[in-house]
Design a protein around this motif. Structure first.
Motif, PDB file in Angstrom:
ATOM      1  N   ILE A 159       0.887  -1.170   0.000  1.00 32.08           N
ATOM      2  CA  ILE A 159       0.000   0.000   0.000  1.00 32.08           C
ATOM      3  C   ILE A 159       0.921   1.214   0.000  1.00 32.08           C
ATOM      4  O   ILE A 159       1.741   1.387   0.908  1.00 32.08           O
ATOM      5  CB  ILE A 159      -0.959  -0.016   1.210  1.00 32.08           C
ATOM      6  N   VAL A 160       0.829   2.003  -1.055  1.00 29.87           N
ATOM      7  CA  VAL A 160       1.793   3.096  -1.230  1.00 29.87           C
ATOM      8  C   VAL A 160       1.264   4.383  -0.629  1.00 29.87           C
ATOM      9  O   VAL A 160       0.061   4.633  -0.588  1.00 29.87           O
ATOM     10  CB  VAL A 160       2.146   3.305  -2.727  1.00 29.87           C
ATOM     11  N   GLN A 161       2.218   5.180  -0.176  1.00 31.46           N
ATOM     12  CA  GLN A 161       1.855   6.460   0.415  1.00 31.46           C
ATOM     13  C   GLN A 161       1.825   7.543  -0.654  1.00 31.46           C
ATOM     14  O   GLN A 161       1.068   8.497  -0.563  1.00 31.46           O
ATOM     15  CB  GLN A 161       2.896   6.799   1.477  1.00 31.46           C
ATOM     16  N   GLY A 162       2.679   7.369  -1.660  1.00 22.26           N
ATOM     17  CA  GLY A 162       2.737   8.371  -2.720  1.00 22.26           C
ATOM     18  C   GLY A 162       4.037   9.148  -2.694  1.00 22.26           C
ATOM     19  O   GLY A 162       4.131  10.243  -3.226  1.00 22.26           O
ATOM     20  N   ALA A 163       5.044   8.559  -2.036  1.00 19.46           N
ATOM     21  CA  ALA A 163       6.374   9.186  -2.010  1.00 19.46           C
ATOM     22  C   ALA A 163       7.398   8.101  -2.325  1.00 19.46           C
ATOM     23  O   ALA A 163       7.335   7.007  -1.762  1.00 19.46           O
ATOM     24  CB  ALA A 163       6.645   9.782  -0.635  1.00 19.46           C
ATOM     25  N   ALA A 164       8.327   8.412  -3.223  1.00 21.50           N
ATOM     26  CA  ALA A 164       9.297   7.402  -3.665  1.00 21.50           C
ATOM     27  C   ALA A 164      10.189   6.916  -2.527  1.00 21.50           C
ATOM     28  O   ALA A 164      10.659   5.782  -2.543  1.00 21.50           O
ATOM     29  CB  ALA A 164      10.139   7.967  -4.801  1.00 21.50           C
ATOM     30  N   VAL A 185      -1.021  -0.598  -4.303  1.00 23.19           N
ATOM     31  CA  VAL A 185      -2.356  -0.057  -4.022  1.00 23.19           C
ATOM     32  C   VAL A 185      -2.195   1.313  -3.377  1.00 23.19           C
ATOM     33  O   VAL A 185      -1.340   1.495  -2.506  1.00 23.19           O
ATOM     34  CB  VAL A 185      -3.128  -0.995  -3.054  1.00 23.19           C
ATOM     35  N   HIS A 186      -3.010   2.263  -3.818  1.00 28.80           N
ATOM     36  CA  HIS A 186      -3.026   3.570  -3.143  1.00 28.80           C
ATOM     37  C   HIS A 186      -4.446   3.839  -2.679  1.00 28.80           C
ATOM     38  O   HIS A 186      -5.396   3.686  -3.442  1.00 28.80           O
ATOM     39  CB  HIS A 186      -2.569   4.689  -4.088  1.00 28.80           C
ATOM     40  N   MET A 187      -4.582   4.200  -1.413  1.00 28.35           N
ATOM     41  CA  MET A 187      -5.900   4.531  -0.873  1.00 28.35           C
ATOM     42  C   MET A 187      -5.865   5.945  -0.323  1.00 28.35           C
ATOM     43  O   MET A 187      -4.903   6.331   0.333  1.00 28.35           O
ATOM     44  CB  MET A 187      -6.280   3.566   0.255  1.00 28.35           C
ATOM     45  N   ARG A 188      -6.921   6.680  -0.604  1.00 30.42           N
ATOM     46  CA  ARG A 188      -7.029   8.032  -0.040  1.00 30.42           C
ATOM     47  C   ARG A 188      -8.491   8.318   0.272  1.00 30.42           C
ATOM     48  O   ARG A 188      -9.395   7.666  -0.270  1.00 30.42           O
ATOM     49  CB  ARG A 188      -6.482   9.076  -1.014  1.00 30.42           C
ATOM     50  N   THR A 189      -8.709   9.287   1.140  1.00 32.95           N
ATOM     51  CA  THR A 189     -10.084   9.717   1.389  1.00 32.95           C
ATOM     52  C   THR A 189     -10.434  10.718   0.286  1.00 32.95           C
ATOM     53  O   THR A 189      -9.544  11.364  -0.281  1.00 32.95           O
ATOM     54  CB  THR A 189     -10.221  10.362   2.785  1.00 32.95           C
ATOM     55  N   ARG A 190     -11.713  10.819  -0.018  1.00 31.25           N
ATOM     56  CA  ARG A 190     -12.139  11.646  -1.166  1.00 31.25           C
ATOM     57  C   ARG A 190     -11.751  13.117  -1.026  1.00 31.25           C
ATOM     58  O   ARG A 190     -11.632  13.830  -2.020  1.00 31.25           O
ATOM     59  CB  ARG A 190     -13.654  11.542  -1.360  1.00 31.25           C
ATOM     60  N   TYR A 206      -7.714   3.801  -5.073  1.00 37.31           N
ATOM     61  CA  TYR A 206      -9.034   3.821  -4.430  1.00 37.31           C
ATOM     62  C   TYR A 206      -9.221   5.126  -3.663  1.00 37.31           C
ATOM     63  O   TYR A 206      -8.296   5.603  -3.002  1.00 37.31           O
ATOM     64  CB  TYR A 206      -9.173   2.666  -3.430  1.00 37.31           C
ATOM     65  N   ALA A 207     -10.431   5.659  -3.744  1.00 34.99           N
ATOM     66  CA  ALA A 207     -10.785   6.824  -2.923  1.00 34.99           C
ATOM     67  C   ALA A 207     -12.129   6.519  -2.278  1.00 34.99           C
ATOM     68  O   ALA A 207     -13.018   5.957  -2.916  1.00 34.99           O
ATOM     69  CB  ALA A 207     -10.884   8.070  -3.787  1.00 34.99           C
TER      70      ALA A 207
END
Length: 248
Positions: A159-164, A185-190, A206-207
């Motif tokens: 599950i990725v945070q979005g930083a390399a 997988v990347h998950m974030r709130t809308r 996913y949001a």
């Protein structure tokens, strides 16, 4: 006094032995009942039947599975699949809240959990039953730098945070190489702004709504997540899946 001591000691010994014998008898009965139950189990249904006929499907349980009978000689137990989550408290999913998310399909803000005084688990262990009846055991961790080469083969999802920098020191040539070999997988709130870096990565995105009234949104996301994990494991990590007939 001495005689009394000896006889009372003997009576205690007798009681203990009787108790042990009783325990053994109970264990034997339990094993027999278990054997009878497994013998009486109906044959597995064809996979075409609707998932609704199998209420257990798609459910995660935190309870340890009953100890399986010793695997046949030369057949090792299935390894545990690893899910790596971000370490950052600001990430939508991390060790603070991943248990509630994957087991109960509930999203709780990691920041709120920390503020409430909850402790962050060092790791999470869970078992998941997929819709086709197959299962896998999972270990959720945040620090993948300690994984050996063999353990990396058992990583089912990141599950990725979005930083390399999350992947610093990992045994892959690039992000592209990583996501070819491991499900990302990347998950974030809308209400979070979509991460520009994640947009360019080959990961499932996913949001979901973090509003309490929209818990259904979270449940849909979690179901989609497990489907993606299952699909990826079936293709790339079949050694981590226990088929229904292997669930001794």
């Amino acid at each position: 006094g001495m005689v009394l001591g000896v006889s009372s000691f003997q009576s205690v010994t007798h009681i203990l032995e009787a108790f042990k014998a009783q325990q053994k008898a109970l264990e034997r009965e339990e094993q027999k009942a278990r054997r009878d139950r497994s013998a009486a189990k109906p044959p597995p249904q064809p996979s075409s039947s609707s998932a609704s006929s199998r209420p257990r499907a798609g459910s995660s349980s935190s309870k340890a599975a009953p100890p399986a009978s010793a695997p046949p000689a030369g057949k090792a137990p299935k390894p545990v699949a690893t899910i790596v989550v971000p370490a950052a408290i600001t990430s939508a999913v991390n060790l603070w809240n991943v248990s509630q998310l994957l087991r109960e399909k509930r999203w709780i803000s990691p920041v709120e959990l920390k503020q409430s005084g909850a402790a962050k688990p060092a790791e999470i262990k869970l078992e998941h039953c997929f819709e086709d009846g197959s299962r896998a055991r999972f270990l959720v961790i945040e620090n993948a730098n300690k994984l050996s080469e063999a353990e990396w083969r058992n990583v089912a999802c990141v599950i990725v945070q979005g930083a390399a920098w999350q992947f610093k020191g990992w045994p892959f040539k690039s992000e592209a190489d990583l996501f070819t070999k491991v499900l990302g997988v990347h998950m974030r709130t809308r209400d979070e702004t979509p991460n520009q870096l994640v947009k360019s990565w080959n990961v499932e995105k996913y949001a979901f709504s973090k509003e309490k009234v929209n818990q259904h949104d979270v449940a849909v996301t979690v179901s989609s997540f497990w489907q993606a994990v299952h699909k990826s494991m079936t293709v790339q990590k079949p050694h981590l899946l226990m088929k229904p007939h292997q669930l001794s």
